[in-house]
Design a protein around this motif. Structure first.
Motif, PDB file in Angstrom:
ATOM      1  N   VAL A   1       0.857  -1.187   0.000  1.00  0.00           N
ATOM      2  CA  VAL A   1       0.000   0.000   0.000  1.00  0.00           C
ATOM      3  C   VAL A   1       0.891   1.234   0.000  1.00  0.00           C
ATOM      4  O   VAL A   1       1.760   1.372   0.866  1.00  0.00           O
ATOM      5  N   GLN A   2       0.676   2.095  -0.976  1.00  0.00           N
ATOM      6  CA  GLN A   2       1.435   3.352  -1.041  1.00  0.00           C
ATOM      7  C   GLN A   2       0.487   4.528  -0.867  1.00  0.00           C
ATOM      8  O   GLN A   2      -0.613   4.532  -1.419  1.00  0.00           O
ATOM      9  N   VAL A   3       0.908   5.514  -0.100  1.00  0.00           N
ATOM     10  CA  VAL A   3       0.147   6.744   0.108  1.00  0.00           C
ATOM     11  C   VAL A   3       1.035   7.920  -0.281  1.00  0.00           C
ATOM     12  O   VAL A   3       2.230   7.927   0.022  1.00  0.00           O
ATOM     13  N   TYR A   4       0.444   8.893  -0.987  1.00  0.00           N
ATOM     14  CA  TYR A   4       1.208  10.105  -1.299  1.00  0.00           C
ATOM     15  C   TYR A   4       0.355  11.341  -1.032  1.00  0.00           C
ATOM     16  O   TYR A   4      -0.885  11.299  -1.107  1.00  0.00           O
ATOM     17  N   ILE A   5       1.004  12.424  -0.688  1.00  0.00           N
ATOM     18  CA  ILE A   5       0.356  13.718  -0.468  1.00  0.00           C
ATOM     19  C   ILE A   5       1.244  14.798  -1.053  1.00  0.00           C
ATOM     20  O   ILE A   5       2.461  14.637  -1.145  1.00  0.00           O
ATOM     21  N   HIS A   6       0.640  15.887  -1.500  1.00  0.00           N
ATOM     22  CA  HIS A   6       1.459  17.023  -1.928  1.00  0.00           C
ATOM     23  C   HIS A   6       0.655  18.313  -1.864  1.00  0.00           C
ATOM     24  O   HIS A   6      -0.581  18.311  -1.892  1.00  0.00           O
ATOM     25  N   THR A   7       1.381  19.401  -1.749  1.00  0.00           N
ATOM     26  CA  THR A   7       0.771  20.721  -1.744  1.00  0.00           C
ATOM     27  C   THR A   7       0.683  21.223  -3.180  1.00  0.00           C
ATOM     28  O   THR A   7       1.101  20.542  -4.119  1.00  0.00           O
ATOM     29  N   SER A   8       0.140  22.399  -3.376  1.00  0.00           N
ATOM     30  CA  SER A   8       0.019  22.972  -4.717  1.00  0.00           C
ATOM     31  C   SER A   8       1.307  23.688  -5.108  1.00  0.00           C
ATOM     32  O   SER A   8       1.891  24.428  -4.310  1.00  0.00           O
ATOM     33  N   ARG A   9       1.730  23.454  -6.323  1.00  0.00           N
ATOM     34  CA  ARG A   9       2.918  24.146  -6.839  1.00  0.00           C
ATOM     35  C   ARG A   9       2.625  25.612  -7.135  1.00  0.00           C
ATOM     36  O   ARG A   9       3.546  26.414  -7.313  1.00  0.00           O
ATOM     37  N   TYR A  10       1.352  25.953  -7.208  1.00  0.00           N
ATOM     38  CA  TYR A  10       0.977  27.290  -7.660  1.00  0.00           C
ATOM     39  C   TYR A  10       0.534  28.195  -6.514  1.00  0.00           C
ATOM     40  O   TYR A  10       0.110  29.320  -6.737  1.00  0.00           O
ATOM     41  N   ARG A  11       0.605  27.709  -5.290  1.00  0.00           N
ATOM     42  CA  ARG A  11       0.201  28.531  -4.148  1.00  0.00           C
ATOM     43  C   ARG A  11       1.351  29.465  -3.774  1.00  0.00           C
ATOM     44  O   ARG A  11       2.404  29.018  -3.312  1.00  0.00           O
ATOM     45  N   THR A  12       1.167  30.727  -4.001  1.00  0.00           N
ATOM     46  CA  THR A  12       2.231  31.703  -3.782  1.00  0.00           C
ATOM     47  C   THR A  12       2.500  31.890  -2.296  1.00  0.00           C
ATOM     48  O   THR A  12       1.605  31.832  -1.464  1.00  0.00           O
TER      49      THR A  12
ATOM     50  N   ILE B   1       4.508  10.492   6.557  1.00  0.00           N
ATOM     51  CA  ILE B   1       4.833  11.577   5.614  1.00  0.00           C
ATOM     52  C   ILE B   1       4.130  12.889   5.926  1.00  0.00           C
ATOM     53  O   ILE B   1       4.469  13.928   5.347  1.00  0.00           O
ATOM     54  N   TYR B   2       3.153  12.854   6.837  1.00  0.00           N
ATOM     55  CA  TYR B   2       2.440  14.093   7.157  1.00  0.00           C
ATOM     56  C   TYR B   2       3.364  15.074   7.873  1.00  0.00           C
ATOM     57  O   TYR B   2       4.082  14.721   8.803  1.00  0.00           O
ATOM     58  N   ARG B   3       3.324  16.324   7.446  1.00  0.00           N
ATOM     59  CA  ARG B   3       4.063  17.396   8.088  1.00  0.00           C
ATOM     60  C   ARG B   3       3.103  18.543   8.357  1.00  0.00           C
ATOM     61  O   ARG B   3       2.447  19.033   7.422  1.00  0.00           O
ATOM     62  N   PRO B   4       2.985  18.983   9.614  1.00  0.00           N
ATOM     63  CA  PRO B   4       2.081  20.098   9.919  1.00  0.00           C
ATOM     64  C   PRO B   4       2.586  21.397   9.302  1.00  0.00           C
ATOM     65  O   PRO B   4       3.771  21.544   9.000  1.00  0.00           O
ATOM     66  N   GLY B   5       1.645  22.327   9.106  1.00  0.00           N
ATOM     67  CA  GLY B   5       2.029  23.642   8.611  1.00  0.00           C
ATOM     68  C   GLY B   5       1.952  23.793   7.101  1.00  0.00           C
ATOM     69  O   GLY B   5       2.240  24.870   6.573  1.00  0.00           O
ATOM     70  N   TYR B   6       1.549  22.739   6.388  1.00  0.00           N
ATOM     71  CA  TYR B   6       1.445  22.811   4.933  1.00  0.00           C
ATOM     72  C   TYR B   6      -0.025  22.801   4.514  1.00  0.00           C
ATOM     73  O   TYR B   6      -0.885  22.247   5.201  1.00  0.00           O
ATOM     74  N   TYR B   7      -0.290  23.381   3.345  1.00  0.00           N
ATOM     75  CA  TYR B   7      -1.632  23.391   2.763  1.00  0.00           C
ATOM     76  C   TYR B   7      -1.673  22.320   1.666  1.00  0.00           C
ATOM     77  O   TYR B   7      -1.217  22.548   0.545  1.00  0.00           O
ATOM     78  N   TYR B   8      -2.195  21.164   2.014  1.00  0.00           N
ATOM     79  CA  TYR B   8      -2.185  20.039   1.083  1.00  0.00           C
ATOM     80  C   TYR B   8      -3.301  20.178   0.050  1.00  0.00           C
ATOM     81  O   TYR B   8      -4.439  20.521   0.372  1.00  0.00           O
ATOM     82  N   ALA B   9      -2.942  19.895  -1.213  1.00  0.00           N
ATOM     83  CA  ALA B   9      -3.876  20.036  -2.335  1.00  0.00           C
ATOM     84  C   ALA B   9      -4.400  18.703  -2.845  1.00  0.00           C
ATOM     85  O   ALA B   9      -5.452  18.649  -3.476  1.00  0.00           O
ATOM     86  N   LYS B  10      -3.662  17.618  -2.554  1.00  0.00           N
ATOM     87  CA  LYS B  10      -4.062  16.329  -3.125  1.00  0.00           C
ATOM     88  C   LYS B  10      -3.476  15.195  -2.296  1.00  0.00           C
ATOM     89  O   LYS B  10      -2.394  15.314  -1.714  1.00  0.00           O
ATOM     90  N   ALA B  11      -4.206  14.088  -2.241  1.00  0.00           N
ATOM     91  CA  ALA B  11      -3.728  12.853  -1.621  1.00  0.00           C
ATOM     92  C   ALA B  11      -4.169  11.687  -2.501  1.00  0.00           C
ATOM     93  O   ALA B  11      -5.137  11.796  -3.258  1.00  0.00           O
TER      94      ALA B  11
END
Length: 425
Positions: A291-302, A336-346
């Motif tokens: 089982v693999q899980v991934y998360i990421h924030t938006s590349r376009y969030r200034t 992999i979760y890190r607080p303080g980020y605005y996640y856009a997708k999982a």
């Protein structure tokens, strides 16, 4: 005797599905938007001149209002149900069927060459139209690549009236037609590859590619290019795929409707996605070993740092139990979760997939637990199938789901939700 392979394609599929249940949209410009109403993924013919495919919708919202263009959110449950209906109808016209995509299907009609296949194609169009209300185009050729091109002609050229059979053309007639088609119209020749062929080899049309040396272009590009050339010459190199082949990887993911910052919301989303993936896994009678899980924030969030990460958990024993898969997915998420980020997708990915029937269980594993797991999952799937998706679900999936995909213009679930059934008064 040459092969007769047909490609049947529903015209402007998503828009056409919407028009079946909302006839007021007929003849008017309509677009359907992607996840979170981000981009244009389907257009009616009336909208194609003004709205590019893949266009970012926020750039065209004002233009759409001024020009009375209707925008609808994707209604995937409706589209999947309508697709299943179309594919069941097409199966009646040939036992040899390959469902290529949600709106495309190959049929091998080689055993029906004693019939007038142009008329046969019109019967297909009529039957699908009568039973579903959806318009389809039919292309027939000696190979899958030629069938694809024939379908392109059936859809784009009025003289074919929705059905084009390349096998009924003389070689000279077919070559004249191929000479009018851009090389980029050939199946498997994308925009970048088409530009290379034009610039480096002066291959501008489908006929140019048909007449090219397959061995030379294979050395420069790949064996796929060689097969494409041979298919354009009527040699079937790409066979219809067997239906129901189990997937080696199952992915389920979505972009969030709003940025997500807290672990609880990510937990709900990952639990929801793994539950969907587990249903697909059980449907194909398979077990997953990783089982693999991934998360990421938006590349376009200034003004915010970009963060992306994934983690894979290997299961002690392959499983199709939603509870087991979710437990391990949440273990991966916490890594992999890190607080303080605005996640856009999982998203979640099930890998190391193997057939359930061929699996040799661990001799130390409790057999009773395996039986109970199978019975519980069968009960859960049965209730959700008859009573509606997610009637039974993991508590971790949550209920409010503020993070869920934005669908501000979604049409009702006309065929998938009892509350949305059309009523006649």
């Amino acid at each position: 005797m040459s092969r007769s392979i047909a490609l049947i394609d529903v015209n402007n599929f998503y828009v056409s599905c919407e028009r079946v249940f909302n006839p007021k949209l007929a003849g008017k410009p309509v677009v359907v938007l992607s996840n979170n109403d981000g981009c244009v993924i389907s257009r009616s013919n009336e909208a194609k001149e003004d709205i590019p495919m893949g266009a970012s919708w926020f750039k065209f919202q004002d233009f759409a209002k001024q020009n009375h263009i209707t925008a609808l959110s994707s209604n995937y449950a409706l589209y999947a149900d309508m697709s299943n209906r179309v594919m069941r109808i097409l199966k009646q016209f040939s036992p040899d069927q390959e469902i290529y995509s949600i709106d495309e299907c190959f049929l091998d009609l080689s055993s029906f060459q004693h019939l007038d296949l142009l008329q046969h194609g019109q019967q297909i169009r009529s039957r699908v139209g009568q039973c579903t209300g959806l318009p389809v185009s039919v292309g027939i050729g000696a190979s899958k690549t030629l069938a694809k091109l024939a379908n392109h002609c059936a859809k784009k050229r009025a003289e074919f009236d929705g059905v084009c059979d390349f096998n009924q053309l003389t070689p000279a007639q077919l070559n004249r037609l191929l000479d009018q088609l851009d090389v980029g119209d050939v199946w498997g020749i994308g925009r970048k590859l088409a530009a290379k062929l034009k610039q480096n080899h002066r291959i501008n049309t489908a006929l140019d590619l048909k007449q090219a040396n397959p061995d030379t272009l294979r050395r420069i590009y790949s064996v796929v290019m060689e097969k494409t050339i041979r298919e354009l010459n009527g040699i079937a190199c790409i066979e219809l795929e067997e239906p129901g082949l189990a997937k080696k990887q199952i992915l389920n993911s979505r972009s969030f409707g709003i940025p997500v910052t807290d672990l609880q919301s990510l937990t709900e989303a990952v639990s929801f996605y793994i539950s969907r993936a587990a249903v697909k896994l059980r449907h194909q009678q398979s077990l997953a070993g990783m089982v693999q899980v991934y998360i990421h924030t938006s590349r376009y969030r200034t003004g915010k740092d970009f963060y992306s990460n994934s983690f894979t958990v290997a299961l002690p024993n392959p499983s199709d139990d939603t509870r087991v898969l979710a437990k391990n997915a949440l273990i991966a998420l916490k890594q992999i979760y890190r607080p303080g980020y605005y996640y856009a997708k999982a998203g979640v990915i099930l890998t190391a997939i193997q057939s359930k029937s061929g699996y040799q269980p661990d001799m130390f594993a409790a057999e009773n637990e395996s039986i109970k797991s199978d019975q519980l999952m069968a009960l859960m799937d049965g209730i959700n199938h008859s009573m509606g998706r997610e009637t039974l679900r993991l508590a971790n999936q949550g209920f409010a789901r503020p993070w869920k995909m934005k669908q501000e213009h979604k049409s009702p679930g006309y065929t998938t939700n009892w509350r949305d059934l059309l009523s006649v008064s």
